[in-house]
Design an enzyme around this catalytic site. Structure first.
Site, mmCIF file in Angstrom:
data_model
loop_
_atom_site.group_PDB
_atom_site.id
_atom_site.type_symbol
_atom_site.label_atom_id
_atom_site.label_comp_id
_atom_site.label_asym_id
_atom_site.label_seq_id
_atom_site.Cartn_x
_atom_site.Cartn_y
_atom_site.Cartn_z
ATOM 1 N N GLU A 143 0.823 -1.213 0.000
ATOM 2 C CA GLU A 143 0.000 0.000 0.000
ATOM 3 C C GLU A 143 0.856 1.262 0.000
ATOM 4 O OE1 GLU A 143 0.709 1.737 2.919
ATOM 5 O OE2 GLU A 143 1.841 -0.024 3.526
ATOM 6 N N GLY A 166 6.787 0.373 3.515
ATOM 7 C CA GLY A 166 5.498 0.180 2.862
ATOM 8 C C GLY A 166 5.691 -0.048 1.380
ATOM 9 N N GLU A 167 4.721 0.359 0.585
ATOM 10 C CA GLU A 167 4.684 0.248 -0.877
ATOM 11 C C GLU A 167 4.955 -1.164 -1.395
ATOM 12 O OE1 GLU A 167 8.957 1.969 -2.585
ATOM 13 O OE2 GLU A 167 7.580 3.414 -1.683
ATOM 14 N N GLY A 168 4.693 -2.174 -0.564
ATOM 15 C CA GLY A 168 4.895 -3.562 -0.974
ATOM 16 C C GLY A 168 6.333 -4.010 -0.954
#
Length: 341
Positions: free
Chosen positions: A164, A306-308
């Site tokens: 996300e 974050g950001e996968g």
């Protein structure tokens, strides 16, 4: 927690959760049989062996596939940012989405390193959810529709990594965890992208007030999601559910992605058996949450981006596990003497 029928959009989600498939025991048996014949001592590859077995169980096939691994990054904005809970301004969410699309973010480089696909889902960034300290983040129809949209992330993949992007969403994750699992608000908050001590106090206060406001509705996990959550969390929950229905193993990223998946766990404790935790985030409450869910992280690298990114890093390990199981020679095919009976 109860899942009472309402006659409203959440009924479709509840029915899907009731119908999720279990593991494929024949595929597991085939995996174990081959594992015992590979040119290595039994158990010598440690957890890599259990990962290949997990892939077979949830892909319902042997050998496991790992050619099409996709990282899905869901981006959303949150009204609770008005409470001073974030270190960065809200416009950073859209700016980082552009960075993903222009191949400039960390997750882009990790995906290139391990030959992973990347999909970015932008969720009405111009329209932040309502402030959870004052109102429900989403109405039921919005939340159910966003879950359905997240289900599209599974198209064309063997393994799905879920991540996300959203300024303020560690506050949202903390509110969901506090709503689902209780404890104190401060048990579930952390620095996120780097708030100072005063910011941390504001986060805990916002979480405390939000959970108190919605307390009468928190016996239903889907109500927790729509009242305390956000669009990217609803979409991630939908993606994880769709993956289970389509027999696609899932690698969860950090605290926020795991909090989204926790909604399904609260509905049905076996709902996340097709998932692994990609890594242990440096966000303090992530460890507590993984323990609640019974998930053991693949990696522990002190990441909190974050950001996968953590799920994508773990995907390299998962792909290696699949290749080891499928590609190694057996004692018979290699002409290597096996252990004497």
């Amino acid at each position: 927690m109860t899942n009472a029928a309402t006659g409203l959009p959440f009924d479709d989600i509840r029915n899907l959760v009731k119908d999720i498939p279990g593991p494929d025991h024949d595929a597991v048996a085939a995996c174990r049989a081959r594992e015992g014949q590979l040119t290595k001592p039994p158990g010598a590859l440690g957890r890599l062996e259990s990962i290949s077995e997990w892939l077979c169980a949830w892909q319902a096939q042997h050998p496991p596939k790992s050619e099409r691994v996709v990282v899905a990054v869901f981006a959303g904005n949150h009204g609770v940012v008005a409470q001073g809970v974030a270190a960065y301004p809200q416009e950073v969410t859209a700016q980082m989405v552009a960075n993903f699309q222009n191949d400039g973010a960390a997750v882009n480089q990790i995906c290139k390193s391990f030959d992973l696909g990347l999909k970015v889902f932008e969720l009405a960034l111009e329209k932040p959810t309502r402030d959870i300290t004052q109102d429900a983040a989403l109405d039921e129809a919005e939340c159910a529709a966003t879950m359905a949209y997240g289900m599209e992330a599974t198209e064309g993949c063997d393994i799905l990594c879920v991540g996300e992007m959203g300024i303020g969403n560690t506050t949202i994750a903390a509110a969901i965890c506090h709503g689902l699992f209780g404890g104190e608000a401060q048990d579930w908050v952390g620095p996120g992208t780097g708030v100072d001590s005063e910011g941390l106090k504001r986060k805990a206060d916002a979480v405390r007030r939000a959970v108190a406001l919605h307390k009468a509705h928190l016996d239903d996990p889907l109500e927790v999601l729509r009242r305390l959550g956000g669009r990217e969390l609803a979409a991630m929950a939908g993606a994880v559910l769709a993956a289970r229905l389509q027999r696609i193993p899932v690698i969860l990223d950090g605290y926020v992605a795991t909090a989204a998946a926790a909604v399904l766990f609260a509905m049905r404790p076996d709902a996340l058996e097709h998932c692994v935790a990609g890594h242990l985030s440096a966000e303090p409450a992530h460890r507590r949450l993984l323990e609640k869910l019974g998930l053991k992280p693949v990696l522990e690298l002190g990441m909190r981006l974050g950001e996968g990114s953590g799920a994508a890093m773990a995907a390299g390990i998962v792909k290696a596990a699949a290749k080891l199981h499928s590609g190694m020679a057996t004692f018979a095919s290699a002409g290597v003497s096996n252990k004497e009976a």
